[in-house]
Enzyme design. Structure first.
Site, short mmCIF file in Angstrom:
data_model
loop_
_atom_site.label_atom_id
_atom_site.label_comp_id
_atom_site.label_asym_id
_atom_site.label_seq_id
_atom_site.Cartn_x
_atom_site.Cartn_y
_atom_site.Cartn_z
N ARG A 87 20.69 -61.82 66.75
CA ARG A 87 20.50 -63.11 67.40
C ARG A 87 19.11 -63.69 67.16
O ARG A 87 18.85 -64.84 67.49
CB ARG A 87 20.74 -62.98 68.92
CG ARG A 87 22.14 -62.50 69.26
CD ARG A 87 22.52 -62.88 70.68
NE ARG A 87 22.39 -64.31 70.85
CZ ARG A 87 22.37 -64.92 72.04
NH1 ARG A 87 22.47 -64.20 73.14
NH2 ARG A 87 22.26 -66.23 72.12
N ARG A 135 16.71 -56.57 76.20
CA ARG A 135 16.42 -57.69 75.31
C ARG A 135 15.01 -58.28 75.48
O ARG A 135 14.51 -58.95 74.60
CB ARG A 135 17.43 -58.81 75.55
CG ARG A 135 18.88 -58.41 75.42
CD ARG A 135 19.28 -58.19 73.98
NE ARG A 135 20.69 -57.86 73.86
CZ ARG A 135 21.67 -58.77 73.81
NH1 ARG A 135 21.39 -60.05 73.89
NH2 ARG A 135 22.93 -58.39 73.68
N HIS A 165 21.43 -59.41 81.28
CA HIS A 165 20.29 -60.29 81.53
C HIS A 165 20.10 -60.46 83.03
O HIS A 165 21.04 -60.28 83.80
CB HIS A 165 20.57 -61.69 80.95
CG HIS A 165 20.50 -61.78 79.46
ND1 HIS A 165 21.53 -62.27 78.70
CD2 HIS A 165 19.50 -61.49 78.58
CE1 HIS A 165 21.18 -62.26 77.41
NE2 HIS A 165 19.97 -61.79 77.32
N CYS A 252 24.45 -69.31 80.16
CA CYS A 252 24.17 -68.94 78.76
C CYS A 252 24.47 -70.05 77.79
O CYS A 252 23.88 -70.14 76.72
CB CYS A 252 25.02 -67.74 78.34
SG CYS A 252 25.15 -66.47 79.58
C1 CIR Z 1 24.85 -61.35 73.82
O1 CIR Z 1 25.16 -60.18 74.02
O2 CIR Z 1 23.72 -61.68 73.50
C2 CIR Z 1 25.92 -62.41 73.95
N1 CIR Z 1 27.18 -61.86 73.57
C3 CIR Z 1 25.95 -62.94 75.36
C4 CIR Z 1 24.71 -63.68 75.75
C5 CIR Z 1 24.73 -64.13 77.15
N2 CIR Z 1 23.62 -64.96 77.42
C6 CIR Z 1 23.04 -65.08 78.61
O3 CIR Z 1 23.35 -64.35 79.53
N3 CIR Z 1 22.05 -65.94 78.71
#
Ligand code: CIR
Length: 257
Positions: A87, A135, A165, A252
């Site tokens: 990402r 992360r 998160h 998200c």
């Molecule tokens: C991830 O694992 O990064 C994505 N599949 C989901 C991200 C979710 N984002 C968030 O909670 N802000």
């Protein structure tokens, strides 16, 4: 504070290859994900914001989860350095759009070895809680708080253990009200807020977003919906089932500022 702008990015077909901690939920259905994204945009517009819709990026399966690429405050924007390897490039891809809203003097960066994803950042007025997660690391949080303080804002670290998160489990919906689930229910950091406790079987719905007085709630979580309505909010529900399969929620999917 009211929001005037929201940035979203259309889901890519590669969405089916996004990161997930719950493969047992199955792969997202791309067509349904697109429809849910349409509904999400419509809900935001109903809340009176201008929505900038960016095109899908096939090379980044998780790129519809734009919240993780930047943190936008009332003083400026911070471009993140996402901790998830697949990402990381999403932040660079977001930068030109951020530059349409902010000039050089109002843009800052989280840089290696610091990592930070916006899903770990919860804005409460001029204070920002930052989750220390898989992360978002210590150095990323140090840089982030330094940037905030330079802008007359503040930040504090919240360690987390069980969720992806910070905002997977706790969300501020203004007026001193906070949606709290699981490991966040008893955290001293949130003791001063009016806590709306999310039952374990509806934990996913801890991730709601406040947009100009309305709370957008994921569809299918009746207890949470009722509690938020009882707290006096107007609500809109949006089905996010396909994003849930990738640990993604309502917050998200957008940057709100
Ligand atoms: C991830 O694992 O990064 C994505 N599949 C989901 C991200 C979710 N984002 C968030 O909670 N802000």
């Amino acid at each position: 504070a009211m929001f005037t702008n929201v940035i979203v990015r259309r889901p890519s077909k590669s969405l089916v290859d996004g990161i997930t901690s719950a493969p047992e939920l199955g792969k997202p259905d791309y067509e349904l994900a697109l429809k849910q994204h349409d509904d999400y945009i419509a809900a935001l517009k109903e809340c009176g914001v201008e929505v900038t819709v960016l095109p899908a990026l096939e090379e980044f399966p998780d790129s519809c989860f734009v919240e993780d690429t930047a943190v936008i405050t009332r003083k400026g924007a911070i471009i993140d350095n996402p901790g998830a390897g697949t990402r990381n490039g999403e932040a660079k891809a977001m930068e030109p759009t951020i530059r349409e809203f902010f000039d050089d003097d109002h843009i800052a960066y989280i840089t290696a070895p610091g990592t930070l994803e916006g899903g770990d950042v919860m804005m409460v007025g001029d204070h920002f809680f930052v989750g220390r997660s898989a992360r978002t690391n210590e150095e990323g949080i140090r840089q982030f708080i330094e940037i905030l303080e330079g802008w007359g804002l503040s930040g504090s670290e919240v360690p987390l253990e069980f969720v992806l998160h910070l905002k997977t489990g706790v969300n501020y919906i203004e007026d001193n009200n906070m949606l709290v689930s699981g490991e966040f229910i008893e955290k001293p950091d949130f003791a001063e807020y009016n806590k709306i406790v999310i039952p374990e079987d509806e934990a996913y719905a801890a991730n709601c977003i406040w947009v100009n007085g309305t709370v957008i709630v994921p569809e299918g979580y009746p207890t949470v919906l009722e509690k938020i309505q009882e707290a006096g909010y107007k609500t809109i529900t949006v089905d996010t089932s396909e994003y849930r399969k990738l640990d993604g929620g309502l917050s998200c999917l957008s940057l709100r500022f």
